[in-house]
Every structure is written in structure tokens, then in C-alpha cells.
Scaffold this motif. Structure first.
Motif, PDB file in Angstrom:
ATOM      1  N   LEU A   1     -16.647 -20.026   0.945  1.00  0.00           N
ATOM      2  CA  LEU A   1     -15.382 -20.744   1.252  1.00  0.00           C
ATOM      3  C   LEU A   1     -15.095 -22.071   0.852  1.00  0.00           C
ATOM      4  O   LEU A   1     -16.215 -22.813  -0.002  1.00  0.00           O
ATOM      5  CB  LEU A   1     -15.784 -20.837   2.950  1.00  0.00           C
ATOM      6  CG  LEU A   1     -16.102 -19.827   3.566  1.00  0.00           C
ATOM      7  CD1 LEU A   1     -17.888 -19.841   3.902  1.00  0.00           C
ATOM      8  CD2 LEU A   1     -15.618 -19.471   4.903  1.00  0.00           C
ATOM      9  N   ARG A   2     -14.047 -22.573   1.307  1.00  0.00           N
ATOM     10  CA  ARG A   2     -13.701 -24.170   0.615  1.00  0.00           C
ATOM     11  C   ARG A   2     -13.494 -24.817   1.946  1.00  0.00           C
ATOM     12  O   ARG A   2     -12.931 -24.750   2.975  1.00  0.00           O
ATOM     13  CB  ARG A   2     -12.202 -23.951  -0.021  1.00  0.00           C
ATOM     14  CG  ARG A   2     -11.921 -25.293  -0.783  1.00  0.00           C
ATOM     15  CD  ARG A   2     -10.659 -25.142  -1.280  1.00  0.00           C
ATOM     16  NE  ARG A   2     -10.788 -24.367  -2.409  1.00  0.00           N
ATOM     17  CZ  ARG A   2      -9.987 -22.872  -2.548  1.00  0.00           C
ATOM     18  NH1 ARG A   2      -9.411 -22.532  -1.430  1.00  0.00           N
ATOM     19  NH2 ARG A   2     -10.241 -22.111  -3.656  1.00  0.00           N
ATOM     20  N   ALA A   3     -14.136 -25.978   1.753  1.00  0.00           N
ATOM     21  CA  ALA A   3     -14.324 -27.064   2.840  1.00  0.00           C
ATOM     22  C   ALA A   3     -12.990 -27.306   3.731  1.00  0.00           C
ATOM     23  O   ALA A   3     -12.861 -27.531   4.768  1.00  0.00           O
ATOM     24  CB  ALA A   3     -15.166 -28.414   2.476  1.00  0.00           C
ATOM     25  N   GLY A   4     -12.207 -27.688   2.491  1.00  0.00           N
ATOM     26  CA  GLY A   4     -10.781 -28.120   3.217  1.00  0.00           C
ATOM     27  C   GLY A   4     -10.120 -27.169   3.749  1.00  0.00           C
ATOM     28  O   GLY A   4      -9.374 -27.294   4.856  1.00  0.00           O
ATOM     29  N   ASP A   5     -10.337 -25.705   3.565  1.00  0.00           N
ATOM     30  CA  ASP A   5      -9.636 -24.679   4.281  1.00  0.00           C
ATOM     31  C   ASP A   5     -10.224 -24.605   5.513  1.00  0.00           C
ATOM     32  O   ASP A   5      -9.545 -24.409   6.778  1.00  0.00           O
ATOM     33  CB  ASP A   5      -9.961 -23.372   3.666  1.00  0.00           C
ATOM     34  CG  ASP A   5      -9.196 -22.964   2.372  1.00  0.00           C
ATOM     35  OD1 ASP A   5      -9.771 -22.299   1.644  1.00  0.00           O
ATOM     36  OD2 ASP A   5      -8.418 -24.069   2.243  1.00  0.00           O
ATOM     37  N   LEU A   6     -11.466 -24.938   5.735  1.00  0.00           N
ATOM     38  CA  LEU A   6     -12.009 -24.853   7.259  1.00  0.00           C
ATOM     39  C   LEU A   6     -11.493 -25.921   8.083  1.00  0.00           C
ATOM     40  O   LEU A   6     -11.235 -25.879   9.240  1.00  0.00           O
ATOM     41  CB  LEU A   6     -13.715 -25.040   7.147  1.00  0.00           C
ATOM     42  CG  LEU A   6     -14.445 -23.592   7.183  1.00  0.00           C
ATOM     43  CD1 LEU A   6     -14.044 -23.061   5.654  1.00  0.00           C
ATOM     44  CD2 LEU A   6     -15.964 -23.685   7.101  1.00  0.00           C
ATOM     45  N   ARG A   7     -11.511 -27.156   7.471  1.00  0.00           N
ATOM     46  CA  ARG A   7     -11.162 -28.354   8.397  1.00  0.00           C
ATOM     47  C   ARG A   7      -9.475 -28.150   8.501  1.00  0.00           C
ATOM     48  O   ARG A   7      -8.927 -28.714   9.780  1.00  0.00           O
ATOM     49  CB  ARG A   7     -11.100 -29.539   7.149  1.00  0.00           C
ATOM     50  CG  ARG A   7     -12.644 -30.041   7.018  1.00  0.00           C
ATOM     51  CD  ARG A   7     -12.438 -31.516   6.801  1.00  0.00           C
ATOM     52  NE  ARG A   7     -13.969 -31.967   6.502  1.00  0.00           N
ATOM     53  CZ  ARG A   7     -14.462 -32.019   5.086  1.00  0.00           C
ATOM     54  NH1 ARG A   7     -13.712 -31.971   3.913  1.00  0.00           N
ATOM     55  NH2 ARG A   7     -15.715 -32.490   5.148  1.00  0.00           N
ATOM     56  N   ALA A   8      -8.709 -27.426   7.574  1.00  0.00           N
ATOM     57  CA  ALA A   8      -7.237 -27.383   8.040  1.00  0.00           C
ATOM     58  C   ALA A   8      -7.148 -26.446   9.148  1.00  0.00           C
ATOM     59  O   ALA A   8      -6.083 -26.284  10.041  1.00  0.00           O
ATOM     60  CB  ALA A   8      -6.635 -26.628   6.697  1.00  0.00           C
ATOM     61  N   ALA A   9      -8.294 -25.700   9.177  1.00  0.00           N
ATOM     62  CA  ALA A   9      -8.228 -24.543  10.636  1.00  0.00           C
ATOM     63  C   ALA A   9      -8.918 -25.350  11.870  1.00  0.00           C
ATOM     64  O   ALA A   9      -9.095 -24.523  12.723  1.00  0.00           O
ATOM     65  CB  ALA A   9      -8.934 -23.199  10.372  1.00  0.00           C
ATOM     66  N   GLY A  10      -9.456 -26.469  11.650  1.00  0.00           N
ATOM     67  CA  GLY A  10      -9.854 -27.247  12.920  1.00  0.00           C
ATOM     68  C   GLY A  10     -11.337 -26.692  13.085  1.00  0.00           C
ATOM     69  O   GLY A  10     -12.069 -27.254  14.076  1.00  0.00           O
ATOM     70  N   ILE A  11     -11.826 -26.420  11.832  1.00  0.00           N
ATOM     71  CA  ILE A  11     -13.435 -26.122  12.003  1.00  0.00           C
ATOM     72  C   ILE A  11     -13.994 -27.307  11.337  1.00  0.00           C
ATOM     73  O   ILE A  11     -14.125 -27.758  10.238  1.00  0.00           O
ATOM     74  CB  ILE A  11     -13.931 -25.056  11.374  1.00  0.00           C
ATOM     75  CG1 ILE A  11     -13.142 -23.736  11.982  1.00  0.00           C
ATOM     76  CG2 ILE A  11     -15.528 -24.489  11.303  1.00  0.00           C
ATOM     77  CD1 ILE A  11     -13.350 -22.316  11.399  1.00  0.00           C
TER      78      ILE A  11
END
Lengths: 150, 137
Positions: free
Chosen positions: B77-87
Motif C-alpha cells: 500500500l502507499r501511505a498517501g493513499d491511506l491518508r487521503a482515505a482518512g486512515i
């Protein structure tokens, strides 16, 4: 007139109101095998019967035969009793007329989960380590509903 | 005082790894629904958050290493993708393991709550870039 196809809208993808698992309200009748009408699911499809047999007869049977294969680091493997209970629940779900899951897995938390995805709708039926059975419906990663079936 | 190794902020473009035991059948490369949400289910040791590892500090082979004789896959997974989803993701380096991070919103205690259920689904069905393996320990 603009065709819906040109704007990428797929009218064939089921929504929660159309996905069979998502619509299942329960309760789940127990011991379906004991009832004569349980020999054939409501939809009468032999293909569906075969799909259910593949789920129960393959993975669950393998795990009943050798539950130790599920043991691993940081994993709570399901007890044999729970694997057997999941097999019974699968037969009850089949008798209730539900289409077969696409996947069956161990949760890593002592339970077994059946999973079916229809378009954006992902439904799971989890047989937990305390023998409870819960249906959870998620659409586009949003929880739509959850209900105890048993 | 210098920042301890592994405690520095996680950049958005960093890749994160999650180990998946093959035996549980949570990943099946031959299936249309190949990765299941419970691949991101917290276990009893995830008391403060679901564990993942930073590719910056740990190779995919090292993440995959587990019990001898067992087989594993690794979700990427990519860290930025998780953050963008609110995780949220927090660095949580351990002794001898600077690459350890946690998702504090996904713990063993709250694993059956509504939001964690949504996040598991998001992680498996939308945010996972790929799954590597199998790796044999």
C-alpha cells in the motif's frame, strides 16, 4: 440524446437493493439438512448447488480434516467445532436460497467468513468463535447494514 | 536530540507492507475477488493499531518471513493513499525493527466496530496496490 453508456454508467451493476445477500433479512433456519425441503435450494439451480458444494466440500472439508493447517503466528485458528458449525451454516444458507459465496476464508480471529461481491456491494457472513453468525453488507466501502442471523 | 530511527514522519510516497498468511485463504490470486477485507483484521497483539512495515526499512522478503514451513503473501500500500482515505498511520519503531508502523484506528478492541469494518474493506478492495508472493518461510 446522450447514451448512458457514453458517460460510463453501468446499469447492470447491482446495488444493495438487488444483491441477494444484501437483501437477506434472516432469520436463518437451523439444521436445514433435517428438513425434507432443504434437499434443493429455493432457486432450484443445480449450478448453485454445485457452487455451494465446492465451498463446503472443498475448503471447509479440507479444514475439518486438518484444522492445524490454519495455525500460524499471530493467528487464532478456528476450533474444529467452529469449522463444523460453519459447514452447517453453509448448508442452512444454501437451503435458504442464497447464492453461493465466491470465497471462504478463516478470519484469523477464530472464525470463518463467507464472502460474496456483486459489483460495488461486498457482503460477508461471518461465523465467529462464539458461534454467532453475522451478515455485513458494505457498498463502495461504506457500511450499509449488519445483522445477526443466528 | 536526534529522532530515533524509524520515528521520522512517514512520507506520502512511502510503500507499506502487510503480511498475509496463505493458509487462511484471505488471498487467492486465481480468484476474481482475490483479496479479502479480513487480510487487514487486527489480531490480539494489535492493541494500539494494525501493524504494517515501511519499505524504507524492511524488504518485502523480511516482512514475509514468518513461521517455519508456512507460506505468506505481502500486500503493498502507499501511505498517501491511506491518508487521503482518512486512515491515520503512525510510526511505531520497535527494538530492532525501525520499520514498524501502526494504523491506530484499527485495533483488536474495535475490530468489529463499523468504521474499522469500512476501513478493512477500503484497504483490501481499493487501496491495496498489489500483492506479492508467495514467500516460503
Amino acid at each position: 440524446m446522450v447514451s448512458v453508456a457514453t458517460i460510463g454508467f453501468n446499469m447492470n451493476l447491482p446495488t444493495t437493493s438487488e444483491a441477494p445477500w444484501a437483501q437477506f433479512a434472516g432469520p436463518l433456519a437451523a439444521n436445514a439438512v433435517a428438513r425434507p425441503e432443504a434437499a434443493q435450494p429455493h432457486n432450484g439451480s443445480s449450478t448453485e448447488c454445485e457452487r455451494w458444494r465446492a465451498v463446503v466440500g472443498s475448503r471447509l472439508a479440507e479444514w475439518q480434516e486438518n484444522p492445524a493447517v490454519l495455525e500460524d503466528e499471530a493467528v487464532e485458528a478456528p476450533r474444529l467445532e467452529i469449522i463444523q458449525w460453519a459447514a452447517q451454516v453453509a448448508m442452512d444458507l444454501r437451503a435458504a436460497g442464497l447464492p453461493a459465496p465466491q470465497r471462504v476464508a478463516a478470519t484469523g480471529d477464530g472464525g470463518i467468513v463467507f464472502v460474496r461481491q456483486e459489483g460495488p456491494v461486498c457482503s460477508t457472513i461471518e461465523v465467529a468463535s462464539d458461534r454467532s453468525v453475522e451478515l455485513v453488507v458494505v457498498e463502495d466501502s461504506r457500511l450499509v447494514s449488519r445483522r445477526r442471523l443466528r | 536530540m536526534p529522532t530515533p530511527l524509524g520515528a521520522e514522519p512517514i512520507a506520502d510516497d512511502e510503500l507499506l507492507y502487510r503480511r498475509i498468511p496463505a493458509s487462511l485463504n484471505l488471498y487467492d490470486p486465481s480468484a476474481e475477488l482475490f483479496l479479502l477485507p479480513d487480510a487487514f483484521r487486527p489480531n490480539a497483539s494489535d492493541t494500539t493499531g494494525l501493524s504494517l512495515y515501511r519499505s524504507k526499512y524492511k524488504s518485502i522478503e523480511d516482512v514475509a518471513r514468518g513461521r517455519e514451513g508456512k507460506t505468506y503473501y505481502v500486500a503493498v500500500l502507499r501511505a498517501g493513499d491511506l491518508r487521503a482515505a482518512g486512515i491515520a498511520i503512525v510510526p511505531r519503531p520497535l527494538e530492532g525493527d525501525p520499520g514498524h508502523v501502526e494504523l491506530p484506528g484499527l485495533t483488536y478492541e474495535n475490530r468489529k466496530s463499523d468504521r474499522p469494518i469500512e476501513w478493512k474493506s477500503l484497504l483490501a478492495l481499493k487501496l491495496c496496490i498489489k500483492v506479492e508472493g508467495p514467500f516460503h518461510s
